[in-house]
Design a protein around this motif. Structure first.
Motif, PDB file in Angstrom:
ATOM      1  N   SER A 102      52.854 -13.836  58.650  1.00  0.00           N
ATOM      2  CA  SER A 102      54.028 -13.449  59.434  1.00  0.00           C
ATOM      3  C   SER A 102      54.987 -14.596  59.667  1.00  0.00           C
ATOM      4  CB  SER A 102      53.577 -12.896  60.785  1.00  0.00           C
ATOM      5  OG  SER A 102      52.627 -11.866  60.624  1.00  0.00           O
ATOM      6  N   TRP A 103      54.512 -15.825  59.533  1.00  0.00           N
ATOM      7  CA  TRP A 103      55.355 -16.968  59.891  1.00  0.00           C
ATOM      8  C   TRP A 103      56.423 -17.273  58.842  1.00  0.00           C
ATOM      9  CZ3 TRP A 103      55.470 -18.734  64.640  1.00  0.00           C
ATOM     10  CH2 TRP A 103      54.346 -18.582  65.461  1.00  0.00           C
ATOM     11  N   ASP A 104      56.291 -16.722  57.619  1.00  0.00           N
ATOM     12  CA  ASP A 104      57.285 -17.041  56.590  1.00  0.00           C
ATOM     13  C   ASP A 104      58.675 -16.560  56.985  1.00  0.00           C
ATOM     14  OD1 ASP A 104      57.069 -14.295  56.199  1.00  0.00           O
ATOM     15  OD2 ASP A 104      56.221 -14.426  54.193  1.00  0.00           O
ATOM     16  N   ASP A 105      58.749 -15.485  57.746  1.00  0.00           N
ATOM     17  CA  ASP A 105      60.040 -14.952  58.167  1.00  0.00           C
ATOM     18  C   ASP A 105      60.603 -15.686  59.386  1.00  0.00           C
ATOM     19  OD1 ASP A 105      62.017 -12.923  57.524  1.00  0.00           O
ATOM     20  OD2 ASP A 105      61.539 -12.020  59.464  1.00  0.00           O
ATOM     21  N   LEU A 106      59.806 -16.628  59.934  1.00  0.00           N
ATOM     22  CA  LEU A 106      60.228 -17.366  61.127  1.00  0.00           C
ATOM     23  C   LEU A 106      60.458 -18.838  60.797  1.00  0.00           C
ATOM     24  CD1 LEU A 106      57.792 -15.690  63.680  1.00  0.00           C
ATOM     25  CD2 LEU A 106      60.213 -15.207  63.364  1.00  0.00           C
ATOM     26  N   GLY A 107      60.635 -19.136  59.523  1.00  0.00           N
ATOM     27  CA  GLY A 107      61.004 -20.485  59.123  1.00  0.00           C
ATOM     28  C   GLY A 107      59.865 -21.447  58.914  1.00  0.00           C
ATOM     29  N   VAL A 108      58.615 -20.959  58.911  1.00  0.00           N
ATOM     30  CA  VAL A 108      57.467 -21.840  58.702  1.00  0.00           C
ATOM     31  C   VAL A 108      57.065 -21.763  57.230  1.00  0.00           C
ATOM     32  CG1 VAL A 108      55.082 -22.348  59.335  1.00  0.00           C
ATOM     33  CG2 VAL A 108      56.681 -21.489  61.064  1.00  0.00           C
ATOM     34  N   GLU A 109      57.350 -22.819  56.481  1.00  0.00           N
ATOM     35  CA  GLU A 109      57.080 -22.832  55.049  1.00  0.00           C
ATOM     36  C   GLU A 109      55.642 -23.233  54.731  1.00  0.00           C
ATOM     37  OE1 GLU A 109      59.347 -22.025  52.448  1.00  0.00           O
ATOM     38  OE2 GLU A 109      60.382 -21.178  54.195  1.00  0.00           O
ATOM     39  N   GLY A 110      55.044 -24.049  55.599  1.00  0.00           N
ATOM     40  CA  GLY A 110      53.762 -24.651  55.270  1.00  0.00           C
ATOM     41  C   GLY A 110      52.598 -23.691  55.143  1.00  0.00           C
ATOM     42  N   LEU A 111      52.712 -22.487  55.733  1.00  0.00           N
ATOM     43  CA  LEU A 111      51.618 -21.511  55.661  1.00  0.00           C
ATOM     44  C   LEU A 111      51.786 -20.533  54.508  1.00  0.00           C
ATOM     45  CD1 LEU A 111      51.305 -20.730  59.475  1.00  0.00           C
ATOM     46  CD2 LEU A 111      49.626 -21.945  58.085  1.00  0.00           C
ATOM     47  N   ARG A 112      52.891 -20.628  53.770  1.00  0.00           N
ATOM     48  CA  ARG A 112      53.177 -19.634  52.738  1.00  0.00           C
ATOM     49  C   ARG A 112      52.170 -19.673  51.586  1.00  0.00           C
ATOM     50  NH1 ARG A 112      58.444 -20.344  50.177  1.00  0.00           N
ATOM     51  NH2 ARG A 112      57.901 -18.329  49.247  1.00  0.00           N
ATOM     52  N   ALA A 113      51.560 -20.811  51.345  1.00  0.00           N
ATOM     53  CA  ALA A 113      50.595 -20.905  50.242  1.00  0.00           C
ATOM     54  C   ALA A 113      49.454 -19.913  50.400  1.00  0.00           C
ATOM     55  CB  ALA A 113      50.038 -22.326  50.162  1.00  0.00           C
ATOM     56  N   LEU A 114      49.144 -19.554  51.643  1.00  0.00           N
ATOM     57  CA  LEU A 114      48.028 -18.639  51.905  1.00  0.00           C
ATOM     58  C   LEU A 114      48.325 -17.234  51.415  1.00  0.00           C
ATOM     59  CD1 LEU A 114      47.073 -19.829  55.504  1.00  0.00           C
ATOM     60  CD2 LEU A 114      46.176 -20.619  53.300  1.00  0.00           C
ATOM     61  N   GLN A 115      49.590 -16.937  51.135  1.00  0.00           N
ATOM     62  CA  GLN A 115      49.978 -15.618  50.620  1.00  0.00           C
ATOM     63  C   GLN A 115      50.360 -15.690  49.140  1.00  0.00           C
ATOM     64  OE1 GLN A 115      49.291 -15.790  54.221  1.00  0.00           O
ATOM     65  NE2 GLN A 115      51.394 -16.520  54.045  1.00  0.00           N
TER      66      GLN A 115
END
Length: 472
Positions: A102-115
């Motif tokens: 959910s954080w990708d839509d809130l400007g957090v790039e660092g967790l995107r690898a998990l998706q």
């Protein structure tokens, strides 16, 4: 007079202090922290949150109390997880359990690898991410967003689930509407093979399936749906990981020992989940027992579906904040220490039951109640852990024009009725599972379900053991 007032004040102060000691288990006031989740009571996050709350109370000697708000922002809109995150960011809640997706839509790039499509494809690999060297830098990517990451909590592997017809080939995805909570990367992943991700709430899912406009969902094996559902077990889109976060201002106000208690409780909950949560093989076996289907697409079809996501994967690899993490996870996969998933296959035996010509379901309208004893449930083969949830207080249900609800849980369902039979299907997103059908008999005194058909002994026992006494 002054002596009496001083004496009374001293006695009152002593009484207040004693009250705090008795209540908190030690000196100092009790601090209540409000935690938000989009999940429902009894859902996949419930056991995580309860473990965490108990660990917080234990490590703080009772001086910290976690109060949970379930379905904190409702689930009518697809971005309900982002809404929870925002309400922790703005201080409405002190703590939140927010899926990493959910954080990708809130400007957090660092967790995107998990998706990343098809990257996290086993429980073992997810465990190594949440409990290894990657965890700290992943959580650190939340800095500057108004929250602090306390831990990553593993949940389930996510698959395509077909309603009525399984999603087994690239052609099955093309043009298919697939239900999924909103995530920029997950929606891009579902669009890659040509499907259209959407979010529908509750009964809308059943209606869309009935009219032929909803092909399936993105889900874990622990979820239930109203339509007959078959999970494609060898197409693992990603592994769902939750973030436990605390509002920055809340964190800054807490004393050091309270911060320590929260941090230790968050990590002990993670450790417990790594060790004890149901594994993919167990969840697939349980899905079969509950009437859901589990199918395999096969190596050639899986490879074709993966290829459709290759451009998205390449974009993520090229991102300087995402690519390095993807490569580190790929290295974990390549070292040979990740155990393969054992997949159980079975056919769906859910909502497709033929009950004959439907009639007006209002024929069964009413509120009914029954009770069960522990012995009688054990005697007919109900699992011991399930018995504890069923026995005790009376169970009160309401049937209203094809819609079911009860007083003991937040589970809802729909049902179809013919002159002889009822076919019962739980609504999507509720914790109850195991669709069933039965013959029925109703009279002024109550309702009986006869010859209950279900793969699950608990369903056969609960619905068919006793008459349900009519209350009104």
């Amino acid at each position: 007079m002054r002596t009496i007032v001083a004496l009374l004040s001293a006695l009152l102060l002593a009484a207040c202090t004693q009250s705090v000691v008795d209540k908190a288990g030690g000196p100092g006031p009790v601090i209540t922290l409000k935690l938000a989740t989009s999940d429902y009571r009894g859902g996949p996050q419930d056991s995580q949150i309860k473990h965490f709350a108990e660990a917080v109370a234990d490590r703080s000697a009772g001086r910290l109390h976690v109060r949970t708000t379930y379905v904190a922002t409702g689930d009518r809109e697809a971005d309900f997880d982002q809404q929870v995150a925002r309400r922790v960011q703005d201080g409405t809640f002190d703590l939140g359990v927010v899926p990493a997706r959910s954080w990708d839509d809130l400007g957090v790039e660092g967790l995107r690898a998990l998706q990343t499509p098809f990257l996290l494809d086993s429980d073992d690999l997810v465990d190594r991410v949440v409990d290894g060297d990657l965890a700290e830098p992943l959580l650190a990517s939340l800095e500057g967003t108004g929250v602090r990451g306390l831990a990553l909590w593993p949940e389930t592997l996510r698959h395509p689930v077909g309603f009525g017809t399984p999603l087994l080939t690239l052609a099955d995805f093309r043009g298919a509407r697939i239900q999924a909570p909103y995530s920029r990367d997950v929606y891009a992943m579902l669009r890659a093979p040509g499907s259209h991700p959407v979010w529908l709430d509750g009964q809308d899912v059943n209606d869309a399936y009935e009219e032929g406009s909803l092909a399936g969902a993105e889900s874990g094996a622990d979820r239930s749906f109203g339509p007959p559902a078959t999970l494609t077990a060898d197409v693992t889109l990603y592994g769902k990981i939750d973030t436990l976060v605390v509002n920055d201002s809340t964190w800054n106000r807490l004393p050091d020992d309270a911060r320590t208690a929260l941090t230790e409780a968050a990590r002990s909950t993670r450790d417990s989940l790594v060790q004890t949560r149901p594994r993919e093989g167990e969840l697939l076996y349980a899905a079969c027992a509950e009437g859901k289907g589990v199918a395999m697409a096969g190596p050639a079809a899986v490879a074709e579906i993966k290829r459709s996501t290759a451009p998205l994967r390449a974009q993520m690899l090229a991102d300087p904040q995402v690519g390095p993490t993807i490569r580190r996870i790929e290295a974990l996969k390549a070292d040979g220490s990740v155990a393969p998933v054992v997949i159980t296959q079975c056919r769906s035996s859910g909502a497709a039951t033929d009950i004959g010509t439907p009639i007006d379901p209002a024929v069964l309208d009413g509120t009914y109640r029954t009770t069960f004893t522990e012995k009688e449930l054990l005697d007919i083969g109900v699992a011991e852990q399930d018995v504890k949830q069923i026995t005790g207080a009376p169970w009160t249900i309401t049937l209203d024009g094809g819609h079911y609800s009860d007083l003991e849980s937040d589970c809802t369902a729909t049902y179809r009725v013919s002159r002889a039979m009822i076919s019962f299907n739980w609504d999507p997103g509720v914790r109850c599972s195991g669709n069933w059908s039965a013959h029925w008999d109703v009279n002024d005194g109550g309702l009986r379900f006869l010859r209950v058909q279900s793969a699950y002994a608990g369903d056969r026992a609960v619905w068919g053991l006793h008459e349900w006494v009519r209350l009104r």
